[in-house]
Scaffold this motif. Structure first.
Motif, PDB file in Angstrom:
ATOM      1  N   THR A 138       0.832  -1.204   0.000  1.00 28.75           N
ATOM      2  CA  THR A 138       0.000   0.000   0.000  1.00 28.75           C
ATOM      3  C   THR A 138       0.865   1.253   0.000  1.00 28.75           C
ATOM      4  N   LEU A 139       1.936   1.232   0.776  1.00 27.87           N
ATOM      5  CA  LEU A 139       2.821   2.385   0.810  1.00 27.87           C
ATOM      6  C   LEU A 139       3.493   2.606  -0.552  1.00 27.87           C
ATOM      7  N   LEU A 140       3.912   1.530  -1.205  1.00 23.65           N
ATOM      8  CA  LEU A 140       4.525   1.662  -2.529  1.00 23.65           C
ATOM      9  C   LEU A 140       3.529   2.184  -3.572  1.00 23.65           C
ATOM     10  N   LYS A 141       2.288   1.842  -3.379  1.00 26.36           N
ATOM     11  CA  LYS A 141       1.256   2.307  -4.308  1.00 26.36           C
ATOM     12  C   LYS A 141       1.138   3.825  -4.255  1.00 26.36           C
ATOM     13  N   LYS A 142       1.294   4.356  -3.033  1.00 27.02           N
ATOM     14  CA  LYS A 142       1.252   5.815  -2.910  1.00 27.02           C
ATOM     15  C   LYS A 142       2.504   6.464  -3.480  1.00 27.02           C
ATOM     16  N   THR A 143       3.595   5.748  -3.387  1.00 23.67           N
ATOM     17  CA  THR A 143       4.845   6.284  -3.938  1.00 23.67           C
ATOM     18  C   THR A 143       4.841   6.243  -5.459  1.00 23.67           C
ATOM     19  N   ILE A 144       4.286   5.194  -6.036  1.00 25.38           N
ATOM     20  CA  ILE A 144       4.223   5.028  -7.510  1.00 25.38           C
ATOM     21  C   ILE A 144       2.744   4.973  -7.892  1.00 25.38           C
ATOM     22  N   PRO A 145       2.082   6.103  -8.017  1.00 29.36           N
ATOM     23  CA  PRO A 145       0.631   6.081  -8.263  1.00 29.36           C
ATOM     24  C   PRO A 145       0.252   5.569  -9.654  1.00 29.36           C
ATOM     25  N   GLU A 146       1.151   5.666 -10.631  1.00 28.56           N
ATOM     26  CA  GLU A 146       0.812   5.216 -11.999  1.00 28.56           C
ATOM     27  C   GLU A 146       0.827   3.702 -12.147  1.00 28.56           C
ATOM     28  N   ALA A 147       1.244   3.001 -11.097  1.00 29.55           N
ATOM     29  CA  ALA A 147       1.303   1.535 -11.156  1.00 29.55           C
ATOM     30  C   ALA A 147      -0.097   0.942 -11.136  1.00 29.55           C
ATOM     31  N   LEU A 148      -0.328  -0.082 -11.973  1.00 24.28           N
ATOM     32  CA  LEU A 148      -1.607  -0.792 -11.974  1.00 24.28           C
ATOM     33  C   LEU A 148      -1.686  -1.795 -10.822  1.00 24.28           C
ATOM     34  N   ALA A 149      -0.549  -2.399 -10.507  1.00 25.28           N
ATOM     35  CA  ALA A 149      -0.499  -3.372  -9.402  1.00 25.28           C
ATOM     36  C   ALA A 149       0.916  -3.458  -8.881  1.00 25.28           C
ATOM     37  N   ILE A 150       1.027  -3.699  -7.522  1.00 19.88           N
ATOM     38  CA  ILE A 150       2.341  -3.859  -6.874  1.00 19.88           C
ATOM     39  C   ILE A 150       2.266  -5.114  -6.014  1.00 19.88           C
ATOM     40  N   CYS A 151       3.218  -6.020  -6.258  1.00 18.43           N
ATOM     41  CA  CYS A 151       3.210  -7.296  -5.554  1.00 18.43           C
ATOM     42  C   CYS A 151       4.585  -7.584  -4.968  1.00 18.43           C
ATOM     43  N   LEU A 152       4.592  -8.052  -3.693  1.00 22.48           N
ATOM     44  CA  LEU A 152       5.808  -8.539  -3.054  1.00 22.48           C
ATOM     45  C   LEU A 152       5.683 -10.052  -2.958  1.00 22.48           C
ATOM     46  N   LEU A 153       6.497 -10.752  -3.770  1.00 21.52           N
ATOM     47  CA  LEU A 153       6.376 -12.202  -3.887  1.00 21.52           C
ATOM     48  C   LEU A 153       7.642 -12.859  -3.335  1.00 21.52           C
ATOM     49  N   THR A 154       7.443 -13.913  -2.544  1.00 22.13           N
ATOM     50  CA  THR A 154       8.586 -14.644  -1.977  1.00 22.13           C
ATOM     51  C   THR A 154       9.202 -15.531  -3.041  1.00 22.13           C
ATOM     52  N   THR A 155      10.342 -16.021  -2.747  1.00 27.97           N
ATOM     53  CA  THR A 155      11.036 -16.900  -3.690  1.00 27.97           C
ATOM     54  C   THR A 155      10.362 -18.254  -3.826  1.00 27.97           C
ATOM     55  N   ALA A 156       9.430 -18.534  -2.936  1.00 24.44           N
ATOM     56  CA  ALA A 156       8.751 -19.831  -2.991  1.00 24.44           C
ATOM     57  C   ALA A 156       7.735 -19.892  -4.132  1.00 24.44           C
ATOM     58  N   VAL A 157       7.343 -18.760  -4.671  1.00 25.98           N
ATOM     59  CA  VAL A 157       6.349 -18.741  -5.765  1.00 25.98           C
ATOM     60  C   VAL A 157       7.044 -19.228  -7.029  1.00 25.98           C
ATOM     61  N   ASP A 158       6.590 -20.397  -7.500  1.00 29.40           N
ATOM     62  CA  ASP A 158       7.219 -20.955  -8.704  1.00 29.40           C
ATOM     63  C   ASP A 158       6.204 -21.707  -9.560  1.00 29.40           C
ATOM     64  N   GLN A 159       4.917 -21.446  -9.336  1.00 28.11           N
ATOM     65  CA  GLN A 159       3.876 -22.121 -10.092  1.00 28.11           C
ATOM     66  C   GLN A 159       2.837 -21.092 -10.546  1.00 28.11           C
ATOM     67  N   PRO A 160       2.151 -21.344 -11.663  1.00 29.42           N
ATOM     68  CA  PRO A 160       1.097 -20.432 -12.102  1.00 29.42           C
ATOM     69  C   PRO A 160       0.004 -20.310 -11.047  1.00 29.42           C
ATOM     70  N   ASP A 161      -0.504 -19.112 -10.864  1.00 28.94           N
ATOM     71  CA  ASP A 161      -1.548 -18.867  -9.868  1.00 28.94           C
ATOM     72  C   ASP A 161      -2.467 -17.765 -10.403  1.00 28.94           C
ATOM     73  N   PRO A 162      -3.589 -18.144 -10.945  1.00 33.69           N
ATOM     74  CA  PRO A 162      -4.499 -17.131 -11.484  1.00 33.69           C
ATOM     75  C   PRO A 162      -5.151 -16.278 -10.398  1.00 33.69           C
ATOM     76  N   GLU A 163      -5.093 -16.705  -9.108  1.00 32.41           N
ATOM     77  CA  GLU A 163      -5.718 -15.965  -8.028  1.00 32.41           C
ATOM     78  C   GLU A 163      -4.706 -15.157  -7.231  1.00 32.41           C
ATOM     79  N   GLY A 164      -3.526 -14.963  -7.730  1.00 27.84           N
ATOM     80  CA  GLY A 164      -2.510 -14.245  -6.970  1.00 27.84           C
ATOM     81  C   GLY A 164      -2.742 -12.748  -7.005  1.00 27.84           C
ATOM     82  N   CYS A 165      -1.735 -12.040  -6.545  1.00 27.14           N
ATOM     83  CA  CYS A 165      -1.806 -10.568  -6.577  1.00 27.14           C
ATOM     84  C   CYS A 165      -2.145 -10.077  -7.977  1.00 27.14           C
ATOM     85  N   ILE A 166      -1.487 -10.651  -8.932  1.00 30.85           N
ATOM     86  CA  ILE A 166      -1.879 -10.546 -10.350  1.00 30.85           C
ATOM     87  C   ILE A 166      -1.891 -11.969 -10.889  1.00 30.85           C
TER      88      ILE A 166
END
Length: 436
Positions: free
Chosen positions: A105-133
């Motif tokens: 949320t804080l990064l969204k205020k810093t970069i308002p032109e962004a459509l989406a901002i996601c912080l993803l761990t290194t464990a994410v390694d599979q397709p996920d249609p329900e993720g942040c994006i």
């Protein structure tokens, strides 16, 4: 004064040189020479023009690539700066989902032109249609690249929810030991990048921005797609992506255009030539028939005032024949009168046989005048002595006629004898005056 040169050629050579085949061949060669000169000049102009066009087109593509690189660099710089903030390490090390959400949320205020901002761990390694994006294979490839190389900021265009396109940029978040503990992913509106392609007309070629490793998918295109044949004339690869900026210039097949122009021009000229030859031949046949009719009318003394002919030569011939008609009629009449004038004259002498004198046409008129005058005097003398013949005795008749004949012959026939003998085509009558 210049001497006139008179060259005589055999009729066969004249007919050959003036024949239709050589005339058409000469026309074709002349047209080919003219078109070749025109084509050579046109090619020089086209080559110079094409060099200028290629130079301008390369400058245009270079400018597009520079502007696109600049925009991408600005966006990736924002992502890199945010990923390298010290608090980003503590957020991933805490592992609390609430802390991660708050940081997003804080990064969204810093970069308002962004459509989406996601912080993803290194464990994410599979397709996920329900993720942040929606995490598809394109996003997974970006995450893997970011986790592998710390200084790399890969980017790509993918689809978000409702098939909306987004420019996704990723960067590694590393701890103090340089180990990757997470990935920062930010999605931007791709229009700012895709709108950088220049607007090309159909004659300016074709330019496209493509994405992919082996199979290229066009992200944006401009120009005429028909020019996309073979390898592009200009191709730029954007570092940190699978993007290629490719350009195909508009090409012209000048040789094919030249030969099509030559063939069409020659066909047109030959068609017009044959059409002209056909009508000239047809008009000539018609004029010859009319001239033949005029000659028949001339022979039958039925010449008309005018005859309908088309060609100039036929008109001259018709006028010539029309002028010869009256001349021939007058000549025939004159010849008939001359024949009647020069009929043989017969002089009768008492006691002697009649003598026939034939005057040739070749005798001059001044030579005939004394003879004719002598004949007239003879006749007048006979008319004068006829009233007195009743009173003259028969024994004196021969003596009177001999005296008259002697006077006539002495006056004119001697001149006739000389003139007739001087003419080689006449008969020498050897007219001699009778002895007294």
């Amino acid at each position: 004064m210049a001497r006139k040169i008179n060259i005589k050629l055999p009729p066969q050579i004249i007919h050959l040189l003036g024949g239709r085949i050589l005339s058409i061949l000469a026309l074709v060669i002349a047209c080919f020479i003219v078109l070749s000169g025109f084509w050579h000049q046109q090619q020089t102009l086209v080559a110079t023009s094409e060099q200028q066009v290629v130079k301008l087109q390369r400058q245009l593509v270079d400018s597009t690539y520079a502007n696109m690189t600049k925009v991408i660099k600005q966006l990736t710089h924002k992502v890199t700066s945010a990923a390298e903030e010290p608090e980003m390490v503590s957020v991933f090390e805490s592992g609390h989902e609430m802390v991660i959400t708050l940081q997003q949320t804080l990064l969204k205020k810093t970069i308002p032109e962004a459509l989406a901002i996601c912080l993803l761990t290194t464990a994410v390694d599979q397709p996920d249609p329900e993720g942040c994006i929606p995490i598809n294979f394109v996003v997974l490839d970006l995450l893997r690249q970011a986790k592998t190389e710390a200084k790399l900021t890969p980017f790509a265009i993918t689809e978000l929810a409702e098939k909306k396109k987004a420019l996704v940029i990723t960067h590694q978040v590393a701890n103090a030991d340089g180990e990757a503990i997470g990935v920062l992913l930010i999605a931007f509106e791709p229009t700012e990048v895709l709108s950088l392609l220049p607007n090309l007309s159909r004659l300016d070629g074709f330019i496209t921005l493509q994405q992919g490793k082996s199979t290229k998918t066009p992200l944006s295109i401009n120009g005429d797609l028909k020019w996309k044949q073979g390898d592009p004339e200009i191709n730029y690869h954007l570092k940190g992506s699978y993007w290629d900026l490719s350009y195909w210039p508009a090409t012209t097949n000048s040789k094919a255009d030249f030969w099509s122009l030559v063939i069409s021009t020659l066909l047109g000229l030959i068609t017009l030539w044959l059409w002209r030859e056909f009508w000239q031949g047809w008009m000539l046949r018609q004029d010859l028939e009319i001239v033949g009719k005029q000659i028949g009318d001339w022979q039958q003394d039925k010449l008309q005032l005018s005859y309908p002919v088309g060609t100039g030569s036929a008109k001259k011939l018709v006028r010539l024949i029309a002028g010869l008609g009256p001349i021939s009629a007058v000549s025939a009449q004159t010849q008939s009168e001359r024949i009647q004038d020069f009929q043989p004259q017969v002089i009768e002498r008492p006691g002697q046989e009649a003598m026939e004198v034939e005057i040739s046409e070749a005798a001059p008129e001044h030579a005939l005048e004394p003879a004719l005058n002598g004949t007239v005097e003879l006749q007048e003398t006979k008319q004068r002595i006829e009233p007195e013949m009743d009173e003259i005795e028969l024994k004196n008749i021969e003596q009177v006629e001999k005296e008259v004949n002697t006077a006539v012959i002495d006056a004119g026939l001697d001149v006739l004898e000389v003139e007739v003998k001087a003419t080689p085509d006449t008969i020498d009558f050897n007219l001699k005056p009778p002895k007294k």
